[in-house]
Design a protein around this motif. Sequence first.
Motif, PDB file in Angstrom:
ATOM      1  N   LYS A  49      17.101  56.665  75.515  1.00  0.00           N
ATOM      2  CA  LYS A  49      17.657  57.370  74.367  1.00  0.00           C
ATOM      3  C   LYS A  49      17.302  56.673  73.057  1.00  0.00           C
ATOM      4  CE  LYS A  49      22.101  58.559  72.244  1.00  0.00           C
ATOM      5  NZ  LYS A  49      23.545  58.308  72.296  1.00  0.00           N
ATOM      6  N   VAL A  50      16.986  57.482  72.048  1.00  0.00           N
ATOM      7  CA  VAL A  50      16.847  56.969  70.690  1.00  0.00           C
ATOM      8  C   VAL A  50      17.950  57.581  69.845  1.00  0.00           C
ATOM      9  CG1 VAL A  50      14.374  56.524  70.828  1.00  0.00           C
ATOM     10  CG2 VAL A  50      15.179  58.774  70.091  1.00  0.00           C
ATOM     11  N   ASP A  51      18.336  56.878  68.816  1.00  0.00           N
ATOM     12  CA  ASP A  51      19.419  57.349  67.952  1.00  0.00           C
ATOM     13  C   ASP A  51      19.194  56.746  66.575  1.00  0.00           C
ATOM     14  OD1 ASP A  51      21.722  58.401  66.925  1.00  0.00           O
ATOM     15  OD2 ASP A  51      23.103  57.222  68.155  1.00  0.00           O
ATOM     16  N   TYR A  52      18.368  57.423  65.764  1.00  0.00           N
ATOM     17  CA  TYR A  52      18.056  56.881  64.441  1.00  0.00           C
ATOM     18  C   TYR A  52      17.977  57.966  63.364  1.00  0.00           C
ATOM     19  CZ  TYR A  52      13.157  58.153  65.591  1.00  0.00           C
ATOM     20  OH  TYR A  52      11.992  58.816  65.944  1.00  0.00           O
ATOM     21  N   ASN A  53      18.551  59.135  63.653  1.00  0.00           N
ATOM     22  CA  ASN A  53      18.539  60.249  62.714  1.00  0.00           C
ATOM     23  C   ASN A  53      17.133  60.536  62.207  1.00  0.00           C
ATOM     24  OD1 ASN A  53      19.480  62.344  61.077  1.00  0.00           O
ATOM     25  ND2 ASN A  53      20.056  60.976  59.392  1.00  0.00           N
ATOM     26  N   PRO A  54      16.207  60.857  63.109  1.00  0.00           N
ATOM     27  CA  PRO A  54      14.833  61.146  62.674  1.00  0.00           C
ATOM     28  C   PRO A  54      14.786  62.375  61.768  1.00  0.00           C
ATOM     29  CG  PRO A  54      15.147  61.775  64.967  1.00  0.00           C
ATOM     30  CD  PRO A  54      16.384  61.052  64.561  1.00  0.00           C
ATOM     31  N   GLN A  55      14.179  62.203  60.612  1.00  0.00           N
ATOM     32  CA  GLN A  55      14.061  63.294  59.643  1.00  0.00           C
ATOM     33  C   GLN A  55      12.643  63.326  59.080  1.00  0.00           C
ATOM     34  OE1 GLN A  55      16.423  65.545  58.868  1.00  0.00           O
ATOM     35  NE2 GLN A  55      17.865  64.569  60.309  1.00  0.00           N
ATOM     36  N   PRO A  56      12.095  64.532  58.868  1.00  0.00           N
ATOM     37  CA  PRO A  56      10.782  64.622  58.220  1.00  0.00           C
ATOM     38  C   PRO A  56      10.868  64.180  56.766  1.00  0.00           C
ATOM     39  CG  PRO A  56      11.749  66.801  58.476  1.00  0.00           C
ATOM     40  CD  PRO A  56      12.641  65.852  59.222  1.00  0.00           C
ATOM     41  N   TYR A  57       9.746  63.817  56.221  1.00  0.00           N
ATOM     42  CA  TYR A  57       9.668  63.300  54.855  1.00  0.00           C
ATOM     43  C   TYR A  57      10.348  64.235  53.860  1.00  0.00           C
ATOM     44  CZ  TYR A  57       7.411  61.596  50.544  1.00  0.00           C
ATOM     45  OH  TYR A  57       7.163  61.106  49.284  1.00  0.00           O
ATOM     46  N   ASP A  58      10.109  65.525  53.995  1.00  0.00           N
ATOM     47  CA  ASP A  58      10.634  66.490  53.018  1.00  0.00           C
ATOM     48  C   ASP A  58      12.136  66.704  53.137  1.00  0.00           C
ATOM     49  OD1 ASP A  58       8.131  66.829  51.939  1.00  0.00           O
ATOM     50  OD2 ASP A  58       7.650  68.592  53.170  1.00  0.00           O
ATOM     51  N   ASN A  59      12.754  66.167  54.172  1.00  0.00           N
ATOM     52  CA  ASN A  59      14.197  66.318  54.334  1.00  0.00           C
ATOM     53  C   ASN A  59      14.947  65.052  53.940  1.00  0.00           C
ATOM     54  OD1 ASN A  59      16.223  68.194  54.999  1.00  0.00           O
ATOM     55  ND2 ASN A  59      16.597  67.170  56.963  1.00  0.00           N
ATOM     56  N   VAL A  60      14.254  64.143  53.240  1.00  0.00           N
ATOM     57  CA  VAL A  60      14.863  62.910  52.753  1.00  0.00           C
ATOM     58  C   VAL A  60      14.997  63.010  51.229  1.00  0.00           C
ATOM     59  CG1 VAL A  60      14.660  60.388  52.602  1.00  0.00           C
ATOM     60  CG2 VAL A  60      13.878  61.593  54.653  1.00  0.00           C
ATOM     61  N   LYS A  61      16.168  62.663  50.724  1.00  0.00           N
ATOM     62  CA  LYS A  61      16.437  62.764  49.292  1.00  0.00           C
ATOM     63  C   LYS A  61      15.538  61.851  48.479  1.00  0.00           C
ATOM     64  CE  LYS A  61      21.425  63.679  49.769  1.00  0.00           C
ATOM     65  NZ  LYS A  61      22.777  63.120  49.493  1.00  0.00           N
ATOM     66  N   GLU A  62      15.300  62.242  47.263  1.00  0.00           N
ATOM     67  CA  GLU A  62      14.613  61.398  46.291  1.00  0.00           C
ATOM     68  C   GLU A  62      15.623  60.443  45.675  1.00  0.00           C
ATOM     69  OE1 GLU A  62      11.222  60.238  44.004  1.00  0.00           O
ATOM     70  OE2 GLU A  62      11.368  61.705  45.626  1.00  0.00           O
ATOM     71  N   GLY A  63      15.344  59.125  45.759  1.00  0.00           N
ATOM     72  CA  GLY A  63      16.196  58.142  45.110  1.00  0.00           C
ATOM     73  C   GLY A  63      17.189  57.486  46.049  1.00  0.00           C
ATOM     74  N   GLY A  64      17.969  56.573  45.491  1.00  0.00           N
ATOM     75  CA  GLY A  64      18.974  55.858  46.269  1.00  0.00           C
ATOM     76  C   GLY A  64      18.518  54.467  46.664  1.00  0.00           C
ATOM     77  N   THR A  65      19.464  53.712  47.199  1.00  0.00           N
ATOM     78  CA  THR A  65      19.218  52.333  47.634  1.00  0.00           C
ATOM     79  C   THR A  65      19.666  52.178  49.081  1.00  0.00           C
ATOM     80  OG1 THR A  65      19.548  51.460  45.386  1.00  0.00           O
ATOM     81  CG2 THR A  65      19.793  49.897  47.209  1.00  0.00           C
ATOM     82  N   TYR A  66      18.901  51.423  49.836  1.00  0.00           N
ATOM     83  CA  TYR A  66      19.249  51.106  51.227  1.00  0.00           C
ATOM     84  C   TYR A  66      19.349  49.593  51.334  1.00  0.00           C
ATOM     85  CZ  TYR A  66      18.119  50.167  56.192  1.00  0.00           C
ATOM     86  OH  TYR A  66      18.094  49.683  57.482  1.00  0.00           O
ATOM     87  N   THR A  67      20.528  49.103  51.724  1.00  0.00           N
ATOM     88  CA  THR A  67      20.788  47.668  51.771  1.00  0.00           C
ATOM     89  C   THR A  67      21.198  47.244  53.175  1.00  0.00           C
ATOM     90  OG1 THR A  67      21.574  47.735  49.478  1.00  0.00           O
ATOM     91  CG2 THR A  67      22.153  45.787  50.769  1.00  0.00           C
ATOM     92  N   SER A  68      20.617  46.148  53.635  1.00  0.00           N
ATOM     93  CA  SER A  68      20.992  45.589  54.937  1.00  0.00           C
ATOM     94  C   SER A  68      20.854  44.080  54.885  1.00  0.00           C
ATOM     95  CB  SER A  68      20.111  46.164  56.053  1.00  0.00           C
ATOM     96  OG  SER A  68      18.779  45.712  55.921  1.00  0.00           O
ATOM     97  N   ALA A  69      21.337  43.411  55.922  1.00  0.00           N
ATOM     98  CA  ALA A  69      21.187  41.963  56.025  1.00  0.00           C
ATOM     99  C   ALA A  69      19.784  41.630  56.489  1.00  0.00           C
ATOM    100  CB  ALA A  69      22.209  41.395  57.001  1.00  0.00           C
ATOM    101  N   GLY A  70      19.223  40.538  55.959  1.00  0.00           N
ATOM    102  CA  GLY A  70      17.900  40.099  56.390  1.00  0.00           C
ATOM    103  C   GLY A  70      17.232  39.261  55.331  1.00  0.00           C
ATOM    104  N   THR A  71      16.158  38.579  55.725  1.00  0.00           N
ATOM    105  CA  THR A  71      15.375  37.757  54.804  1.00  0.00           C
ATOM    106  C   THR A  71      14.061  37.425  55.494  1.00  0.00           C
ATOM    107  OG1 THR A  71      15.325  35.744  53.464  1.00  0.00           O
ATOM    108  CG2 THR A  71      16.376  35.583  55.622  1.00  0.00           C
ATOM    109  N   ILE A  72      13.179  36.711  54.819  1.00  0.00           N
ATOM    110  CA  ILE A  72      11.930  36.316  55.469  1.00  0.00           C
ATOM    111  C   ILE A  72      12.095  35.037  56.268  1.00  0.00           C
ATOM    112  CG2 ILE A  72      10.473  37.414  53.737  1.00  0.00           C
ATOM    113  CD1 ILE A  72       9.969  34.576  52.576  1.00  0.00           C
ATOM    114  N   ASP A  73      13.269  34.418  56.226  1.00  0.00           N
ATOM    115  CA  ASP A  73      13.481  33.092  56.813  1.00  0.00           C
ATOM    116  C   ASP A  73      12.488  32.119  56.184  1.00  0.00           C
ATOM    117  OD1 ASP A  73      15.579  34.011  58.367  1.00  0.00           O
ATOM    118  OD2 ASP A  73      14.273  34.581  60.008  1.00  0.00           O
TER     119      ASP A  73
END
Length: 565
Positions: A49-73
């Motif tokens: 099973k996959v679960d990642y809300n797959p959406q085509p490019y044209d169904n993604v809004k223009e703009g916004g910010t996506y923030t998560s934990a992480g770094t390059i170490d």
Amino acid sequence: MRSRIAVPAAALTAALALALSACSSAGPGAPDAGKAPGQGSSATAASAKVDYNPQPYDNVKEGGTYTSAGTIDDQGNPFNANATLTAKRVWFWYNPDVITYSPTGEVQYNPDYLSDVKSEVVDGNQRVVLTLNPAATYNDGTPIDWTAVKATWQTNSGADKEYNAADTEGYSLITSVTRGTDDKQAVIEFKGAAPWWSSLFTTFLHPKAATVAGYNDAYVKAVHPEWGAGPYTVGTFDAKTGDLTFVRNPKWWGKKGKLDKRVYVNLESDAAANAFKNGQIDYTSAGDAEGLKRLSGVQGTGIRQGGSPFAYSFYLNAKSPNLQDIQVRKALLESVDRAQIAKIQFQGLGDYSEPLPGSLLLFSFQKGYSDNVGAVIKHDPEDAKKTLDAAGWKPGSDGIREKDGKKLTVTYTLRGNDPLEKATAGALVQMLKPVGIQIDLKTSTAADFSKILTDHSFDIFLVGNRAPDPFGTRYLCQFYCSDSSSNIVSIGSPDLDKEIHAVAAIADPDQQTIQANAVERKALEQYGYLPLFSGPSIYGIKTGLANVGATIFATPLPETVGWQK
């Protein structure tokens, strides 16, 4: 980055913490031969099973910010041996993403970098011709051409030991990378067949980073957006905190990124969970059943859960005194109830289930998967008793078997105080006691993990392996060749090595996998490995975030990630 990566098996923590990123038809007599995913019991489980809300490019809004934990170490070059999986993810956001995979491992060529791909076997040798997009250019103005392909090969080939390469396997089989009809065409020649070649060129190293100093040191606590390419580039990077922001790249020639910003905040797992609950980040790993409980029910979010490219196994050290006898190893593995082990590992994860794994090479959802383990190792304690009887191990007065005055005692090495691993060890003790095998428990720490494997200082150890790509056949030798440094269980033979090397020489990937399954069944008859479970990937994710979550092998391109319309 590209080799099978051994990881500690402290419950599911490692498996659940990583979601991004071994080929192709089942062998004769395989239980599910000829069945596609979704057919037959082994291919219908939640591990597919996959679960990642797959959406085509044209169904993604223009703009916004996506923030998560992480770094390059510390090391940001994903080819380098010191790089982490986090470094690979960060690299993906501002460097060429040339080749990706579907969730089940089908190869996907990115037309923004590759105009044409030709692969053929000529006189027994693989030849790959990559025609690069004329518009493809690094941010510093350097064309992405055949020299980038050559630089990627030469730095990772192992010919120059000064390059601290994570994995030279595959690259070392390339004999040349040359200019084709023009600078925008690279001709790659291999010694022998290489149907898995795409895993070597999922990204390119900038030729200016191909010096020893550039490869080993330039990306240490540093980013080089001028050597990158793609829909995003580095906006800000704080080397002290590790925080990193990506913004749209004005020099990108393809579809522009949907997000205004992609932000990584350097947080430990507990801090990340708190930040998610407080609405400060949009995505984090559950980590384990307790983490799942912690992240569930947060307003405006949901849980995404699916399969993972992990395989956890009992490793039996064939050089240990009481395990040198193959009949003892056979009896021990026949005594293990794998279904019970899986039940212990998955407690608290709701209705998650998966089939018992049948291979160290392929997962049940992949084309060509065969239940090689089930064909060789049965859960049959009564047969285990007969095997030990025939081998001269007789029950003593306490029920523990003895031979030549020596008790049949084997040590199980625990990592730390993880309750699920303790429960697994306790279950193993109870499974083996009626057969006459005594298990003594030995405690180690997380810091001991690599040393235990390197020194072979264990009898039984629970170890996980992460598949970085879908080409499991490529790793047949890594697990089973007698001279492989990754063959930690010390099984194998010269005759088996010859069969393994013969598999690698088969040009057709379907035929190669058929034969790999047959050879793996022979290798499993040496009773060094017992695959146990894979486990799910589980994430807390803000509602509406598109193309993020449990993807197995898939890596949605950065320009498709954002907020659903």
